[in-house]
Design a protein around this motif. Structure first.
Motif, PDB file in Angstrom:
ATOM      1  N   ARG A 139      -6.953  10.237   1.331  1.00 26.26           N
ATOM      2  CA  ARG A 139      -7.219   8.967   1.680  1.00 26.26           C
ATOM      3  C   ARG A 139      -6.988   8.121   2.394  1.00 26.26           C
ATOM      4  NH1 ARG A 139      -4.514   9.627  -3.761  1.00 26.26           N
ATOM      5  NH2 ARG A 139      -5.047   6.505  -3.770  1.00 26.26           N
ATOM      6  N   ARG A 140      -8.314   7.081   2.548  1.00 26.54           N
ATOM      7  CA  ARG A 140      -7.961   6.286   3.422  1.00 26.54           C
ATOM      8  C   ARG A 140      -6.682   5.476   3.836  1.00 26.54           C
ATOM      9  NH1 ARG A 140     -12.663   3.006   5.802  1.00 26.54           N
ATOM     10  NH2 ARG A 140     -13.706   4.543   3.971  1.00 26.54           N
ATOM     11  N   ILE A 141      -6.162   6.017   5.106  1.00 28.12           N
ATOM     12  CA  ILE A 141      -5.123   4.271   5.370  1.00 28.12           C
ATOM     13  C   ILE A 141      -5.130   3.057   5.620  1.00 28.12           C
ATOM     14  CG2 ILE A 141      -2.476   4.726   6.060  1.00 28.12           C
ATOM     15  CD1 ILE A 141      -2.714   6.304   4.062  1.00 28.12           C
ATOM     16  N   THR A 142      -4.536   2.161   5.296  1.00 22.51           N
ATOM     17  CA  THR A 142      -4.869   0.808   5.937  1.00 22.51           C
ATOM     18  C   THR A 142      -3.822   0.616   6.631  1.00 22.51           C
ATOM     19  OG1 THR A 142      -5.239  -0.024   4.227  1.00 22.51           O
ATOM     20  CG2 THR A 142      -5.048  -1.662   5.703  1.00 22.51           C
ATOM     21  N   ARG A 151       3.198  -1.953  -1.002  1.00 27.50           N
ATOM     22  CA  ARG A 151       2.212  -0.634  -1.880  1.00 27.50           C
ATOM     23  C   ARG A 151       4.391   0.486  -2.463  1.00 27.50           C
ATOM     24  NH1 ARG A 151      -2.623   2.248  -2.877  1.00 27.50           N
ATOM     25  NH2 ARG A 151      -3.079   0.347  -4.067  1.00 27.50           N
ATOM     26  N   ASP A 179       2.149   6.933   2.410  1.00 30.85           N
ATOM     27  CA  ASP A 179       1.954   5.842   2.860  1.00 30.85           C
ATOM     28  C   ASP A 179       1.050   4.722   2.956  1.00 30.85           C
ATOM     29  OD1 ASP A 179       2.704   2.950   3.912  1.00 30.85           O
ATOM     30  OD2 ASP A 179       3.824   3.675   5.759  1.00 30.85           O
ATOM     31  N   PHE A 180       0.235   4.083   1.945  1.00 30.64           N
ATOM     32  CA  PHE A 180      -1.099   3.575   2.445  1.00 30.64           C
ATOM     33  C   PHE A 180      -1.033   2.364   3.312  1.00 30.64           C
ATOM     34  CE2 PHE A 180      -1.235   5.753  -1.502  1.00 30.64           C
ATOM     35  CZ  PHE A 180      -2.756   6.280  -1.839  1.00 30.64           C
ATOM     36  N   VAL A 212      -1.102  -1.893   2.198  1.00 30.22           N
ATOM     37  CA  VAL A 212      -1.993  -1.986   0.704  1.00 30.22           C
ATOM     38  C   VAL A 212      -0.847  -2.479  -0.125  1.00 30.22           C
ATOM     39  CG1 VAL A 212      -2.825  -0.554  -0.688  1.00 30.22           C
ATOM     40  CG2 VAL A 212      -3.849   0.087   1.117  1.00 30.22           C
TER      41      VAL A 212
END
Lengths: 259, 259
Positions: free
Chosen positions: B63-66, B113, B119-120, B123
């Motif tokens: 999953r891509r993390i910002t 979030r 931990d995104f 986001v």
């Protein structure tokens, strides 16, 4: 009758780079009562970003040229990151801001600068400010925050001088509002001696301006700013002030420009 | 009584990357009558820009993390370059657009979030859409163009799922307008067979949706989109369509989602 008390405030790029000073400025700006508009520069952020991206800054005769890559970086940084960050910060200070460039709501329409000795590239000279649209935001207590990007009628985004953006907005709005224009930059005002930061000239009218020009007192960077000021006064703007980030604080020193 | 005929249109990043298709889409969009809102993604532009800047894309479990750098790039590209370019293009098509992110006019307020397994990063999940402000723009025949960036009450800009932005705007506006939601992406609609671009399912209601889920027909990318759709229908949105860039053309094939 004109509505009272619109403040159009230009904040220079060098102040934005100074985190502490900029925070203080935004506190003061958000506390100002009545309708207000912010116009911001971007400082070295665009240059740094261009460097990181490996874009070379094109210069001709010591003048910076806005080529296609430079324009992209300007839209990304001034129109994107800096503009939206300022808006988000103002929102936390009970100041309902909206970030705009000249294309948004056809707010600032320009013409690409004619090529004479130098082709400046994607640079615009303002032709028209959409006072009706900007006024409709102010009526809703929304604070417009402009990056210095304008747009041609043909939909071309153009890099535009921030001081001119502020002056043209102030001129256009002065038809409906008693308008004051504030130029905030790194000095306390116009200096009688460029080497002495405290040598602020408190008032400059047209005669004084002439005198200062003859004596060659005004620094090169200040010349177009003062030219903008007197043009704005001639076109209905009521008051103009030049000062630093503390300009809205009590007892701030600054230069006032009068007819 | 509800005002009639608001269209909320989400255009995906992959379509924006295709210059020809995107030009055609903007022609069709600007020709649509009545109030309308555009929400856009950004495609690979942000990833490319991050690569050029030497920022590594942070991934956890695929999953891509910002992270902070990714957020900056997203604000620059989606909130700046892409957003303002779309606005400028629409202006040439007699479509008076305004480019916004969630901080502008407090239009899309979100919450960062919560950290659960992952931990995104920066986001946001949308909490509130400012329908009053968006409505005031529509009343002035101004077309809001949203990048998928929201803002917390504490002034933090956050990367936000574009499909959710469109769905939440449609839900909020449906209190005042009879609202249709359009998801435009690279396929002609929801496909019965992912390998066959022409296997469009013309209508999906809740029963059909259940059936498709059970048969495992719906591709992974389509699942959250359909979830958004049924949630939006449950919250007042009247019609939902999924299709490609030609969705507004006569005889276009697409999927219609109904209760």
């Amino acid at each position: 009758m004109k509505k009272s008390g619109l403040k159009v405030v230009k904040i220079g790029g060098k102040l934005i780079e100074n985190e502490n000073k900029f925070r203080g400025f935004l506190e003061d700006f958000s506390a100002l009562e009545g309708p207000k508009i912010l116009v911001h520069g971007g400082g070295n952020f665009a240059t740094e970003m261009a460097l990181k991206l490996g874009y070379k800054t094109k210069m001709i005769d010591g003048r910076r040229i806005t080529d296609e890559n430079a324009l992209k970086v300007i839209i990304m940084t001034y129109g994107g990151l800096i503009n939206k960050s300022i808006v988000a910060k103002l929102q936390t200070k009970n100041c309902n801001a909206i970030g705009l460039c000249g294309a948004d709501g056809k707010s600032i329409i320009s013409k690409r600068r004619e090529v004479k000795e130098i082709d400046f590239g994607f640079v615009g000279d303002i032709e028209e400010v959409n006072a009706k649209f900007i006024g409709s935001l102010l009526e809703q207590n929304i604070i417009p925050v402009f990056s210095a990007i304008s747009c041609t009628k043909e939909g071309e985004l153009l890099n535009t001088n921030g001081d001119s953006v502020a002056a043209e907005i102030a001129k256009a709005m002065s038809t409906h509002y008693k308008t004051s224009l504030y130029y905030c930059f790194e000095k306390k005002g116009v200096l009688a001696n460029a080497a002495d930061d405290d040598s602020i000239i408190e008032k400059i009218d047209k005669n004084k301006y002439k005198e200062l020009l003859e004596k060659n007192v005004i620094s090169d960077g200040m010349l177009p700013k003062l030219h903008n000021c007197f043009q704005a006064l001639d076109h209905g703007v009521s008051n103009i002030y030049l000062g630093n980030a503390s300009i809205f604080q009590d007892n701030s020193q600054h230069t006032k420009i009068t007819q």
